[in-house]
Design a protein around this motif. Structure first.
Motif, PDB file in Angstrom:
ATOM      1  N   GLU A 207       0.821  -1.211   0.000  1.00  0.00           N
ATOM      2  CA  GLU A 207       0.000   0.000   0.000  1.00  0.00           C
ATOM      3  C   GLU A 207       0.859   1.267   0.000  1.00  0.00           C
ATOM      4  O   GLU A 207       0.606   2.211  -0.743  1.00  0.00           O
ATOM      5  CB  GLU A 207      -0.925  -0.006   1.223  1.00  0.00           C
ATOM      6  N   ARG A 208       1.905   1.296   0.827  1.00  0.00           N
ATOM      7  CA  ARG A 208       2.757   2.484   0.900  1.00  0.00           C
ATOM      8  C   ARG A 208       3.477   2.729  -0.423  1.00  0.00           C
ATOM      9  O   ARG A 208       3.658   3.864  -0.846  1.00  0.00           O
ATOM     10  CB  ARG A 208       3.768   2.356   2.032  1.00  0.00           C
ATOM     11  N   ALA A 209       3.887   1.655  -1.102  1.00  0.00           N
ATOM     12  CA  ALA A 209       4.614   1.802  -2.367  1.00  0.00           C
ATOM     13  C   ALA A 209       3.764   2.452  -3.455  1.00  0.00           C
ATOM     14  O   ALA A 209       4.306   2.954  -4.443  1.00  0.00           O
ATOM     15  CB  ALA A 209       5.128   0.445  -2.840  1.00  0.00           C
ATOM     16  N   GLY A 210       2.453   2.468  -3.281  1.00  0.00           N
ATOM     17  CA  GLY A 210       1.588   3.120  -4.256  1.00  0.00           C
ATOM     18  C   GLY A 210       1.636   4.631  -4.195  1.00  0.00           C
ATOM     19  O   GLY A 210       1.274   5.309  -5.154  1.00  0.00           O
ATOM     20  N   ILE A 211       2.115   5.176  -3.068  1.00  0.00           N
ATOM     21  CA  ILE A 211       2.161   6.638  -2.934  1.00  0.00           C
ATOM     22  C   ILE A 211       3.538   7.173  -2.556  1.00  0.00           C
ATOM     23  O   ILE A 211       3.752   8.378  -2.576  1.00  0.00           O
ATOM     24  CB  ILE A 211       1.127   7.136  -1.899  1.00  0.00           C
ATOM     25  N   VAL A 212       4.478   6.268  -2.226  1.00  0.00           N
ATOM     26  CA  VAL A 212       5.809   6.693  -1.813  1.00  0.00           C
ATOM     27  C   VAL A 212       6.850   6.021  -2.701  1.00  0.00           C
ATOM     28  O   VAL A 212       6.796   4.818  -2.929  1.00  0.00           O
ATOM     29  CB  VAL A 212       6.081   6.335  -0.326  1.00  0.00           C
TER      30      VAL A 212
END
Length: 143
Positions: free
Chosen positions: A44-49
């Motif tokens: 999930e974090r890799a989708g925005i960071v």
């Protein structure tokens, strides 16, 4: 004179807290997020960071928005300064894929900056004064 002493104490505590938080993010928070981006590129974090490699060798996790061959990031700290002259070579790790590109900071086009930030950071309050807002970093990906 007592109020001046208290003012100095309060300012000292605030300055100390500010630098302590910066140290915690640099030494603990950023390395943990970078490891998560490498270990779980579809998380999930890799989708925005993304993980951004700067010309001076530092790597920072930063929020991003990719649109075609351009990637946008908001620079809240001072890390954007090596990019201000434009065409700065950078490396990006986005969802497990490595890219190279040229970065620049948009300093003279507030309408463009606002239009991109409306997509990059849609939850930032509109009443926030411009001088508190981040700098817009635009990265043109190499073909």
């Amino acid at each position: 004179m007592t109020w001046l002493k208290w003012l100095i104490i309060i300012l000292g505590v605030l300055v100390t807290a500010f630098f302590a938080l910066r140290a915690i993010f640099a030494l603990v928070g950023n390395p943990r997020v970078a490891a998560e981006l490498r270990d779980d590129p579809q998380g999930e974090r890799a989708g925005i960071v993304m993980l951004l490699g700067l010309p001076d060798g530092r790597e920072l996790p930063v929020n991003y928005l990719r649109e075609g061959n351009q990637v946008f990031a908001g620079a809240d700290g001072r890390w954007w300064r090596p990019l201000r002259d434009g065409n700065a070579p950078v490396r990006l790790l986005i969802r497990g894929e490595t890219f190279a590109g040229k970065a620049r900071v948009v300093l003279d086009d507030p309408a463009y900056k606002r239009a991109v930030f409306d997509r990059l950071r849609p939850t930032v309050p509109k009443w926030l004064p411009d001088w508190l807002d981040a700098h817009l970093v635009v990265i043109d990906l190499d073909p």
